[in-house]
Design a protein around this motif. Structure first.
Motif, PDB file in Angstrom:
ATOM      1  N   PRO A 196       0.720  -1.087  -0.003  1.00 20.35           N
ATOM      2  CA  PRO A 196      -0.009   0.046   0.095  1.00 20.35           C
ATOM      3  C   PRO A 196       0.912   1.102  -0.072  1.00 20.35           C
ATOM      4  CG  PRO A 196      -0.055  -0.983   2.270  1.00 20.35           C
ATOM      5  CD  PRO A 196       0.767  -2.103   1.288  1.00 20.35           C
ATOM      6  N   MET A 197       1.107   1.871  -1.143  1.00 16.26           N
ATOM      7  CA  MET A 197       2.246   2.747  -1.259  1.00 16.26           C
ATOM      8  C   MET A 197       1.637   4.121  -0.851  1.00 16.26           C
ATOM      9  SD  MET A 197       5.435   2.459  -1.809  1.00 16.26           S
ATOM     10  CE  MET A 197       5.883   4.024  -2.543  1.00 16.26           C
ATOM     11  N   GLY A 198       0.154   4.164  -0.761  1.00 21.16           N
ATOM     12  CA  GLY A 198      -0.450   5.491  -0.384  1.00 21.16           C
ATOM     13  C   GLY A 198       0.115   5.644   0.918  1.00 21.16           C
ATOM     14  N   TYR A 199       0.307   4.619   1.713  1.00 21.73           N
ATOM     15  CA  TYR A 199       0.879   4.918   3.195  1.00 21.73           C
ATOM     16  C   TYR A 199       2.253   5.611   3.138  1.00 21.73           C
ATOM     17  CZ  TYR A 199       3.164   3.100   7.692  1.00 21.73           C
ATOM     18  OH  TYR A 199       3.700   2.758   8.857  1.00 21.73           O
ATOM     19  N   PRO A 200       3.475   5.203   2.596  1.00 20.43           N
ATOM     20  CA  PRO A 200       4.323   6.275   2.502  1.00 20.43           C
ATOM     21  C   PRO A 200       4.192   7.485   1.676  1.00 20.43           C
ATOM     22  CG  PRO A 200       4.914   4.187   1.237  1.00 20.43           C
ATOM     23  CD  PRO A 200       3.363   3.918   1.916  1.00 20.43           C
ATOM     24  N   LEU A 201       3.576   7.345   0.534  1.00 17.05           N
ATOM     25  CA  LEU A 201       3.468   8.543  -0.334  1.00 17.05           C
ATOM     26  C   LEU A 201       2.759   9.808   0.544  1.00 17.05           C
ATOM     27  CD1 LEU A 201       2.392   7.024  -3.449  1.00 17.05           C
ATOM     28  CD2 LEU A 201       4.403   8.172  -2.993  1.00 17.05           C
ATOM     29  N   ALA A 202       1.534   9.449   1.139  1.00 25.24           N
ATOM     30  CA  ALA A 202       0.950  10.393   2.015  1.00 25.24           C
ATOM     31  C   ALA A 202       1.976  10.902   3.379  1.00 25.24           C
ATOM     32  CB  ALA A 202      -0.416   9.751   2.512  1.00 25.24           C
ATOM     33  N   GLY A 203       2.418   9.895   3.817  1.00 24.31           N
ATOM     34  CA  GLY A 203       3.255  10.490   4.824  1.00 24.31           C
ATOM     35  C   GLY A 203       4.435  11.205   4.353  1.00 24.31           C
ATOM     36  N   SER A 204       5.019  11.008   3.110  1.00 29.26           N
ATOM     37  CA  SER A 204       6.064  12.089   2.681  1.00 29.26           C
ATOM     38  C   SER A 204       5.575  13.278   2.544  1.00 29.26           C
ATOM     39  CB  SER A 204       6.385  11.443   1.333  1.00 29.26           C
ATOM     40  OG  SER A 204       7.204  10.213   1.576  1.00 29.26           O
ATOM     41  N   LEU A 205       4.194  13.519   1.716  1.00 28.42           N
ATOM     42  CA  LEU A 205       3.663  14.914   1.698  1.00 28.42           C
ATOM     43  C   LEU A 205       3.446  15.553   3.101  1.00 28.42           C
ATOM     44  CD1 LEU A 205       2.502  16.978  -0.017  1.00 28.42           C
ATOM     45  CD2 LEU A 205       0.247  15.945   0.093  1.00 28.42           C
TER      46      LEU A 205
END
Length: 168
Positions: A146-155
């Motif tokens: 679930p890459m949304g987890y690190p992508l949203a965390g990065s933003l």
């Protein structure tokens, strides 16, 4: 950082709940809903007008187009999920071009931390509290993350860093 503290202050409050929803949704259902990516883009459309000089605001829309085109290409090649591509495109206008290296480092670190924390959480009581999460499924987990987890965390990390290290 090219992101200013004032811009981070404008962007962070409305972006925070959207990113939390993206993280939860991607972990629970392995989906990033269109409503989340669309809302993120609407937030930029409105708040960006208030937070950015008008010429910078217009240039940031180019970030959306370029990242969307790249995301479509990566999705077509099977290298990225559609929701991840849409999230990246919707998040791109929030990132100052001069901070490209910073965001790439953040995404890389968040991806590593995300995989590690997800694998660790899978073996803790957290899994018992969320037994129906699709991302725990070994059949899904072998093929996808679930890459949304690190992508949203990065933003979120980028905007929080802007609060402390942003340009004046």
């Amino acid at each position: 950082m090219d992101l200013t503290t004032a811009q981070a202050l404008w962007f962070l409050p409305p972006v925070l709940p959207i990113c939390i929803y993206v993280i939860w949704s991607d972990l629970a259902r392995m989906k990033i809903p269109n409503i989340a990516t669309d809302t993120l883009l609407v937030v930029f459309a409105i708040v960006g007008l208030l937070a950015l000089p008008f010429d910078a605001y217009l240039w940031r829309w180019l970030h959306f187009g370029v990242v969307l085109a790249l995301g479509i290409a990566f999705n077509a090649a099977g290298a990225m999920g559609g929701g991840d591509a849409k999230f990246c495109a919707s998040a791109a206008p929030f990132i100052a071009f001069g901070d490209l290296v910073i965001i790439l480092v953040l995404v890389s670190a968040a991806a590593l931390a995300g995989v590690a924390s997800h694998k660790i959480a899978k073996r803790t009581p957290i899994r018992r509290w969320t037994p129906d999460w699709v991302s725990w499924n070994p059949e899904v987990g072998k093929r996808k993350f679930p890459m949304g987890y690190p992508l949203a965390g990065s933003l979120l990390a980028y905007l929080v860093a802007g609060l402390f290290y942003g340009a004046a």
